[in-house]
Write a protein that holds these residues in place. Structure first.
Motif, PDB file in Angstrom:
ATOM      1  N   LYS A 153     -14.037   8.366 -13.485  1.00  0.00           N
ATOM      2  CA  LYS A 153     -13.023   8.037 -14.489  1.00  0.00           C
ATOM      3  C   LYS A 153     -13.497   8.366 -15.896  1.00  0.00           C
ATOM      4  O   LYS A 153     -12.687   8.519 -16.803  1.00  0.00           O
ATOM      5  N   MET A 154     -14.815   8.445 -16.073  1.00  0.00           N
ATOM      6  CA  MET A 154     -15.393   8.716 -17.384  1.00  0.00           C
ATOM      7  C   MET A 154     -16.425   9.819 -17.240  1.00  0.00           C
ATOM      8  O   MET A 154     -17.472   9.600 -16.634  1.00  0.00           O
ATOM      9  N   GLY A 236     -15.054   4.623 -10.688  1.00  0.00           N
ATOM     10  CA  GLY A 236     -14.270   5.557  -9.890  1.00  0.00           C
ATOM     11  C   GLY A 236     -14.784   5.808  -8.493  1.00  0.00           C
ATOM     12  O   GLY A 236     -14.320   6.736  -7.828  1.00  0.00           O
ATOM     13  N   PHE A 237     -15.713   4.993  -7.999  1.00  0.00           N
ATOM     14  CA  PHE A 237     -16.206   5.166  -6.635  1.00  0.00           C
ATOM     15  C   PHE A 237     -15.294   4.476  -5.623  1.00  0.00           C
ATOM     16  O   PHE A 237     -15.157   4.911  -4.488  1.00  0.00           O
ATOM     17  N   LEU A 238     -14.688   3.403  -6.041  1.00  0.00           N
ATOM     18  CA  LEU A 238     -13.943   2.540  -5.134  1.00  0.00           C
ATOM     19  C   LEU A 238     -12.553   2.291  -5.693  1.00  0.00           C
ATOM     20  O   LEU A 238     -12.359   2.258  -6.909  1.00  0.00           O
ATOM     21  N   THR A 239     -11.597   2.130  -4.807  1.00  0.00           N
ATOM     22  CA  THR A 239     -10.254   1.744  -5.239  1.00  0.00           C
ATOM     23  C   THR A 239      -9.765   0.613  -4.354  1.00  0.00           C
ATOM     24  O   THR A 239     -10.379   0.312  -3.322  1.00  0.00           O
ATOM     25  N   ARG A 240      -8.676  -0.023  -4.731  1.00  0.00           N
ATOM     26  CA  ARG A 240      -8.188  -1.172  -3.981  1.00  0.00           C
ATOM     27  C   ARG A 240      -6.687  -1.316  -4.144  1.00  0.00           C
ATOM     28  O   ARG A 240      -6.067  -0.722  -5.032  1.00  0.00           O
ATOM     29  N   LYS A 241      -6.106  -2.143  -3.288  1.00  0.00           N
ATOM     30  CA  LYS A 241      -4.710  -2.508  -3.451  1.00  0.00           C
ATOM     31  C   LYS A 241      -4.594  -3.472  -4.628  1.00  0.00           C
ATOM     32  O   LYS A 241      -5.544  -4.195  -4.936  1.00  0.00           O
ATOM     33  N   GLN A 246      -7.360  -4.963   0.163  1.00  0.00           N
ATOM     34  CA  GLN A 246      -8.018  -3.848   0.834  1.00  0.00           C
ATOM     35  C   GLN A 246      -8.747  -2.971  -0.180  1.00  0.00           C
ATOM     36  O   GLN A 246      -8.266  -2.774  -1.302  1.00  0.00           O
ATOM     37  N   TYR A 247      -9.897  -2.440   0.257  1.00  0.00           N
ATOM     38  CA  TYR A 247     -10.724  -1.578  -0.587  1.00  0.00           C
ATOM     39  C   TYR A 247     -11.125  -0.350   0.222  1.00  0.00           C
ATOM     40  O   TYR A 247     -11.331  -0.429   1.438  1.00  0.00           O
ATOM     41  N   TRP A 248     -11.309   0.775  -0.471  1.00  0.00           N
ATOM     42  CA  TRP A 248     -11.793   1.981   0.204  1.00  0.00           C
ATOM     43  C   TRP A 248     -12.399   2.928  -0.820  1.00  0.00           C
ATOM     44  O   TRP A 248     -12.127   2.844  -2.024  1.00  0.00           O
ATOM     45  N   LEU A 249     -13.257   3.822  -0.330  1.00  0.00           N
ATOM     46  CA  LEU A 249     -13.864   4.814  -1.196  1.00  0.00           C
ATOM     47  C   LEU A 249     -12.818   5.796  -1.674  1.00  0.00           C
ATOM     48  O   LEU A 249     -11.976   6.252  -0.874  1.00  0.00           O
TER      49      LEU A 249
END
Length: 251
Positions: A153-154, A236-241, A246-249
């Motif tokens: 992200k940066m 920016g390694f992980l995102t989520r709902k 829920q989380y995922w790469l």
């Protein structure tokens, strides 16, 4: 996921098709998927040999090489938001008049002028590419820098770190090895980036985690797993709902 050295070292032709070939397999430049030669792969009821299956993988997973590249950060593509938007519309096969109508700017001649400027950028890029290739043949002191992960992200000078420095930082903060526990969370941005990259390797790319499962993975690394989870998302390694269920790469 980081953009690997294989990606950056690939030829223009290899980048256009999205994969490279080695003696035993085809490797996707966009995600690292490895398709072994000599194996027949099934897809939607049909069997394919390895290279054709790699092409199907790129289309089904990434839509196209263009879609992957155009979605990269502007610091990697060198494109402004406006240029990015124009290229997307041109790739869709839209005429100058259609592009002008959709963007609601100027006239069809305005769009033609943008095409000219993009062509000029292409010529500049080719010249610069040749200059850098010639430089590599002479510059014996150029260090190997930390590669950027695609979902960053940066993108700034925190990537101004050599692979040798990376190894030193990993050794300092993971004294038992990168698969062991984190000694402390680094105070500096560059160090945090390196440590978070190492931690992200422990999260399975194909798996979606609920919060409890993710916390179990991260607590094995560091007591303050909430802090680690927050920074993995921030970098920016992980995102989520939105509700955190829920989380995922990120890929």
């Amino acid at each position: 996921m980081e953009i690997s050295e294989v990606f950056w070292n690939a030829s223009i032709a290899e980048l256009k098709r999205g994969y490279v070939e080695d003696p035993d397999s085809y490797i996707c430049l966009l995600c690292g998927e490895n398709i072994q030669k000599g194996i027949i792969y099934p897809y939607e009821g049909t069997l394919y040999e390895a290279e054709k299956y790699m092409q199907i993988h790129i289309e089904s997973t990434h839509r196209s090489v263009f879609d992957y590249l155009i979605a990269l950060d502007k610091k990697l593509t060198g494109l402004t938001d406006h240029q990015n938007q124009l290229l997307r519309l041109f790739f869709q096969g839209k005429s100058d008049k259609e592009v002008q109508k959709e963007l609601e700017i100027g006239s069809a001649s305005t769009i033609r002028n943008h095409r000219f400027l993009l062509k000029e950028k292409e010529r500049q890029a080719k010249t610069f590419l040749v200059l850098m290739e010639l430089l590599k043949e002479q510059d014996k002191h150029a260090p190997a820098f930390l590669p950027m992960h695609r979902t960053a992200k940066m993108i700034d000078d925190r990537y101004n770190i050599t692979l040798e420095e990376q190894q030193e930082i990993v050794k300092k903060y993971f004294p038992e090895g990168s698969s062991g526990r984190l000694k402390a969370f680094p105070p500096k941005e560059k160090q945090r980036l390196i440590i978070l990259r190492e931690i992200a390797k422990r999260i399975k790319g194909e798996k979606t985690y609920d919060e409890k499962e993710l916390n179990q993975v991260l607590s094995a690394v560091y007591d303050d797993y909430v802090l680690i989870r927050r920074y993995l998302i921030e970098y920016g390694f992980l995102t989520r709902k939105p509700d955190g269920s829920q989380y995922w790469l990120r890929k």
